[in-house]
Motif scaffolding. Structure first.
Motif, PDB file in Angstrom:
ATOM      1  N   GLU A   1      -4.779   2.227   6.724  1.00 13.26           N
ATOM      2  CA  GLU A   1      -5.635   3.415   6.679  1.00 13.26           C
ATOM      3  C   GLU A   1      -7.056   3.010   6.285  1.00 13.26           C
ATOM      4  O   GLU A   1      -7.267   1.986   5.636  1.00 13.26           O
ATOM      5  CB  GLU A   1      -5.107   4.417   5.635  1.00 13.26           C
ATOM      6  CG  GLU A   1      -3.842   5.117   6.084  1.00 13.26           C
ATOM      7  CD  GLU A   1      -3.255   5.968   4.976  1.00 13.26           C
ATOM      8  OE1 GLU A   1      -3.963   6.230   3.980  1.00 13.26           O
ATOM      9  OE2 GLU A   1      -2.083   6.352   5.113  1.00 13.26           O
ATOM     10  N   ARG A   2      -7.966   3.891   6.653  1.00 18.29           N
ATOM     11  CA  ARG A   2      -9.380   3.614   6.372  1.00 18.29           C
ATOM     12  C   ARG A   2      -9.648   3.562   4.860  1.00 18.29           C
ATOM     13  O   ARG A   2      -9.200   4.433   4.118  1.00 18.29           O
ATOM     14  CB  ARG A   2     -10.194   4.743   7.013  1.00 18.29           C
ATOM     15  CG  ARG A   2     -11.658   4.481   7.078  1.00 18.29           C
ATOM     16  CD  ARG A   2     -12.307   5.520   7.939  1.00 18.29           C
ATOM     17  NE  ARG A   2     -12.143   6.862   7.367  1.00 18.29           N
ATOM     18  CZ  ARG A   2     -12.961   7.860   7.631  1.00 18.29           C
ATOM     19  NH1 ARG A   2     -13.961   7.681   8.465  1.00 18.29           N
ATOM     20  NH2 ARG A   2     -12.775   9.032   7.106  1.00 18.29           N
ATOM     21  N   PHE A   3     -10.314   2.553   4.401  1.00 19.79           N
ATOM     22  CA  PHE A   3     -10.736   2.349   2.999  1.00 19.79           C
ATOM     23  C   PHE A   3      -9.577   2.154   2.026  1.00 19.79           C
ATOM     24  O   PHE A   3      -9.754   2.259   0.819  1.00 19.79           O
ATOM     25  CB  PHE A   3     -11.612   3.513   2.483  1.00 19.79           C
ATOM     26  CG  PHE A   3     -12.826   3.774   3.310  1.00 19.79           C
ATOM     27  CD1 PHE A   3     -13.689   2.722   3.652  1.00 19.79           C
ATOM     28  CD2 PHE A   3     -13.135   5.047   3.764  1.00 19.79           C
ATOM     29  CE1 PHE A   3     -14.822   2.958   4.421  1.00 19.79           C
ATOM     30  CE2 PHE A   3     -14.260   5.278   4.531  1.00 19.79           C
ATOM     31  CZ  PHE A   3     -15.107   4.233   4.869  1.00 19.79           C
ATOM     32  N   TYR A   4      -8.369   1.906   2.548  1.00 20.43           N
ATOM     33  CA  TYR A   4      -7.249   1.737   1.619  1.00 20.43           C
ATOM     34  C   TYR A   4      -7.110   0.282   1.195  1.00 20.43           C
ATOM     35  O   TYR A   4      -7.109  -0.627   2.022  1.00 20.43           O
ATOM     36  CB  TYR A   4      -5.930   2.213   2.249  1.00 20.43           C
ATOM     37  CG  TYR A   4      -4.813   2.251   1.226  1.00 20.43           C
ATOM     38  CD1 TYR A   4      -4.628   3.377   0.420  1.00 20.43           C
ATOM     39  CD2 TYR A   4      -3.977   1.147   1.029  1.00 20.43           C
ATOM     40  CE1 TYR A   4      -3.640   3.403  -0.540  1.00 20.43           C
ATOM     41  CE2 TYR A   4      -2.984   1.166   0.062  1.00 20.43           C
ATOM     42  CZ  TYR A   4      -2.820   2.293  -0.722  1.00 20.43           C
ATOM     43  OH  TYR A   4      -1.846   2.324  -1.684  1.00 20.43           O
ATOM     44  N   ARG A   5      -6.967   0.076  -0.114  1.00 22.82           N
ATOM     45  CA  ARG A   5      -6.715  -1.273  -0.634  1.00 22.82           C
ATOM     46  C   ARG A   5      -5.575  -1.167  -1.636  1.00 22.82           C
ATOM     47  O   ARG A   5      -5.447  -0.171  -2.346  1.00 22.82           O
ATOM     48  CB  ARG A   5      -7.956  -1.829  -1.362  1.00 22.82           C
ATOM     49  CG  ARG A   5      -9.215  -1.830  -0.501  1.00 22.82           C
ATOM     50  CD  ARG A   5     -10.285  -2.695  -1.140  1.00 22.82           C
ATOM     51  NE  ARG A   5     -10.000  -4.108  -0.968  1.00 22.82           N
ATOM     52  CZ  ARG A   5     -10.260  -5.054  -1.866  1.00 22.82           C
ATOM     53  NH1 ARG A   5     -10.815  -4.714  -3.010  1.00 22.82           N
ATOM     54  NH2 ARG A   5      -9.973  -6.315  -1.627  1.00 22.82           N
ATOM     55  N   VAL A   6      -4.737  -2.208  -1.684  1.00 22.48           N
ATOM     56  CA  VAL A   6      -3.649  -2.202  -2.659  1.00 22.48           C
ATOM     57  C   VAL A   6      -4.270  -2.275  -4.047  1.00 22.48           C
ATOM     58  O   VAL A   6      -5.252  -2.987  -4.245  1.00 22.48           O
ATOM     59  CB  VAL A   6      -2.718  -3.422  -2.436  1.00 22.48           C
ATOM     60  CG1 VAL A   6      -1.656  -3.510  -3.527  1.00 22.48           C
ATOM     61  CG2 VAL A   6      -2.070  -3.348  -1.062  1.00 22.48           C
ATOM     62  N   GLU A   7      -3.673  -1.487  -4.956  1.00 22.09           N
ATOM     63  CA  GLU A   7      -4.244  -1.506  -6.307  1.00 22.09           C
ATOM     64  C   GLU A   7      -3.355  -2.300  -7.238  1.00 22.09           C
ATOM     65  O   GLU A   7      -2.268  -1.865  -7.579  1.00 22.09           O
ATOM     66  CB  GLU A   7      -4.352  -0.072  -6.838  1.00 22.09           C
ATOM     67  CG  GLU A   7      -5.655   0.574  -6.442  1.00 22.09           C
ATOM     68  CD  GLU A   7      -5.770   1.970  -6.992  1.00 22.09           C
ATOM     69  OE1 GLU A   7      -5.242   2.222  -8.087  1.00 22.09           O
ATOM     70  OE2 GLU A   7      -6.373   2.792  -6.294  1.00 22.09           O
TER      71      GLU A   7
END
Ligand code: ADP
Length: 660
Positions: free
Chosen positions: A605-611
């Motif tokens: 997804e757009r702008f998604y990063r694992v946290e």
């Protein structure tokens, strides 16, 4: 009917048989009478004779050894026929008897006198007779006595008959009792094993004759209630209206039935609520008089309660749907009939009263998206995939409304699902917002690109100048400046891609090429740019595809760069491309931090990063994989990840190959 046997004779015979005297053993009582008759009249022979159809039979005989003779030689039949005292003074001189074998031979009858034995109903059954072998005269006293004895004989017979009847009645009663016992036991058996609660009540006070264990359980009682009137046995139920109803059924004889009736009463020490479907069936005698009730009851508490839960859940769902302004839709896959809720009709721009077909609804979707919607519907129905698509509807010439449609196919039978339904959410606002963001990103990126390109150009000139002036420190600064400017250009290009994707403006420039060559190029590039990791390229066979070569290269490089970014230095990265069926599959395998399962879809997804902690040290915007996914899907391929956190990941994508 035999000849000579009149109807009356038939009746007489049946009267005779009803006494059940023929062929019975000798009895002292009757012998005494015969003895007395002979003695009073001073006769050598006396008989108590009964005239049967073809014979005369003697219950008692004195003076001869016969028990019966044929009817032809019978004297008594004349007594019977006349129903009067019948006298033959000298049989030898009487034409009716002169040739009678009983006259010509033993016992050589000469004198005969018979007194008829008359039943209460007036049938002559036989006679009490006296016989001598010489002519005789009898006194009136003797005749009178004989008549009395004949009556006595008859009294005895009548008495016997009554006794028989009494015995018969008694055994009939015993038989009936037995039958009733068997029937009642059978009924008990049936009731005991019935799959529902059952009880048998008798009398107007509804005395409990019998109840099966299910009924006892429903009452929370045991067999001690048998024999008690309903009201005494179950005082807990007095408040409920069925004792009165039972009485009404008992009095009217009309059955009663009540479905899913709610009742609360004390059960195991606490007031509890139950639902029962119960019936009272009147039990009647053959004459139609009610003597009892069959009480049947089925505990439907669980069914009704789960129904209520479903109804409540439906109500809540309806409220939720209404307050979220969701539209609902429902497609019957058997009839292909589409039902849209009023809100859905509004989104599609239909009048609420219109009949809408699936084709008409799809016709309102913007042309460019119809293929996507159709293929998503197909995937949901045929492959049971969740249905989740966003598309714009042209609800009128001027109005454009964006919706997100979600749904699922369900109620599967042997031919597949029969229902397909879901919701529609108006996302026009969100799409507008997205568009504004995209516009902003587009404008800003565009505005940044020109000065950055200039900076990069100037830095390059500066670097060359410094080199020619033998100013290595300055040259190095200029080189680093250019490097940073190039990084920034890449970033800006990424943002521009995003803006273009949002506007649906990414255009593919397809050409036929060999994936093996593209992988080779990537290998050459990474050999010069990647020194921190061991990147291994597996040999690739000729794999022709028709695709946008630059964009596919961009995807592959992106996956390789991510592998470098998210795995420890000096670890191995393996790149492969194989053909499976009519798809080429490219994969990039690393030994890095991996991706938790819950994030497998979301990282695209757009702008998604694992946290997580490890991610904090790695810079990024979360747009690379989003762009890769858009590019691959525009080509009709798929992209995905397999990963075990802590061990590594395999990122892969597929592309259709050109079938040779
Ligand atoms: P970015 O790398 O700039 O954050 P991407 O869109 O390329 O953006 O990646 C999205 C997220 O996916 C990353 O933030 C990271 O959490 C995860 N990710 C991508 N590639 C890998 C990989 N090879 N190993 C582990 N995680 C990865």
């Amino acid at each position: 009917m035999q000849t000579g046997v009149t109807e009356t004779e038939e009746e007489r015979l049946s009267a005779l048989y009803s006494f059940r005297i023929l062929d019975t053993a000798t009895e002292q009582d009757f012998d005494d009478i015969a003895e007395l008759a002979a003695a009073i009249c001073d006769m050598p022979i006396s008989l108590i004779s009964f005239v049967d159809k073809d014979r005369q039979w003697f219950k008692s005989v004195k003076g001869i050894g016969l028990r019966e003779t044929d009817i032809a030689s019978s004297f008594c039949k004349y007594t019977v026929a006349s129903k009067e005292v019948f006298v033959v003074e000298d049989a030898r001189k009487d034409l009716r008897f002169a040739n009678n074998p009983l006259v010509t031979r033993q016992p050589n009858i000469v004198f005969y006198m018979g007194v008829p034995l008359l039943s209460e109903e007036g049938y002559a059954l036989g006679s009490l007779c006296i016989i001598d072998q010489q002519p005789r005269q009898l006194s009136d006293y003797q005749k009178q006595s004989l008549k009395t004895l004949a009556r006595q004989t008859m009294d005895k017979l009548e008495l016997r008959k009554k006794l028989f009847e009494l015995q018969d009645a008694k055994s009939e009663i015993v038989k009936l009792k037995d039958e009733r016992y068997i029937k009642e036991n059978e009924a008990r058996e049936v009731i005991e094993h019935a799959p529902m609660a059952m009880a048998l009540h008798v009398g107007r006070d509804m005395t409990i004759r019998f109840a099966n264990s299910s009924m006892l359980q429903a009452w929370d009682k045991d067999e001690k209630v048998f024999g008690l009137p309903f009201a005494d046995a179950l005082p807990e139920l007095r408040e409920l209206d069925f004792p009165a109803t039972m009485r009404e059924v008992y009095d009217s004889g009309i059955p009663y039935r009540n479905e899913d009736a709610r009742m609360s009463y004390e059960y195991q020490g606490e007031i509890r609520e139950f639902y029962y479907t119960y019936a009272f069936t009147p039990l009647k005698t053959p004459e139609g008089k009610v003597w009892g009730l069959l009480n049947t009851a089925l505990d439907v508490t669980e069914i009704v309660q789960s129904q209520l839960t479903v109804e409540r859940a439906e109500e809540q769902l309806r409220l939720a749907v209404d307050s979220a302004e969701l539209g609902t839709w429902h497609l019957d896959l058997k009839t292909n009939q589409l039902s849209l809720s009023p809100r859905s009709m509004e989104m599609f721009g239909f009048e609420t009263t219109e009949e809408v077909s699936l084709e008409a609804a799809i016709g309102r979707i913007e042309e460019h998206y119809r293929g996507l919607v159709n293929s998503s519907i197909q995937a949901a129905i045929e492959e049971n995939q969740p249905y989740d698509v966003e598309y714009p509807i042209l609800s009128s010439d001027t109005k454009r409304c964006w919706v997100r449609a979600t749904g699922k196919a369900y109620m599967v039978n042997e031919h597949g699902p029969t229902m397909f339904s879901g919701t529609l959410l108006d996302i026009t606002e969100r799409k507008e917002e997205d568009r504004r963001k995209n516009d902003f990103i587009g404008i800003v990126s565009h505005e940044l690109r020109t000065p950055i390109t200039s900076i990069s150009g100037y830095a390059q000139v500066l670097q060359r100048k410094a080199q020619s002036l033998a100013e290595p420190a300055m040259a190095d600064i200029a080189r680093k400046t250019k490097q940073q400017a190039d990084r920034m250009t890449k970033l800006i290009n990424g943002f521009l891609d995003i803006a273009r994707i949002g506007e649906g403006k990414i255009r593919l420039e397809r050409s036929a090429f060999d994936m093996a060559e593209l992988v080779k190029e990537a290998e050459d590039e990474s050999l010069t740019t990647i020194t921190s990791h061991e990147v291994v390229f597996k040999p690739v066979e000729f794999t022709p595809v028709e695709a946008d070569q630059d964009k596919i290269r961009q995807v592959l490089i992106n996956l390789i760069n991510n592998a470098v970014k998210y795995s420890p230095p000096r670890s191995r990265i393996q790149v492969a491309c194989v053909t499976e069926g009519n798809h080429a599959q490219v994969s990039v395998k690393d030994e890095g931090i991996g991706v938790p399962l819950k994030d497998h879809d979301r990282i695209f997804e757009r702008f998604y990063r694992v946290e997580n902690e490890q991610m904090k040290t790695v810079k990024g915007f979360g747009i690379g994989l989003f762009i890769c996914k858009e590019i691959i899907e525009l080509h009709g391929g798929q992209i995905g990840v397999e990963s075990i956190p802590g061990q590594g990941s395999i990122f892969w994508f597929t592309l259709p190959v050109i079938i040779q």
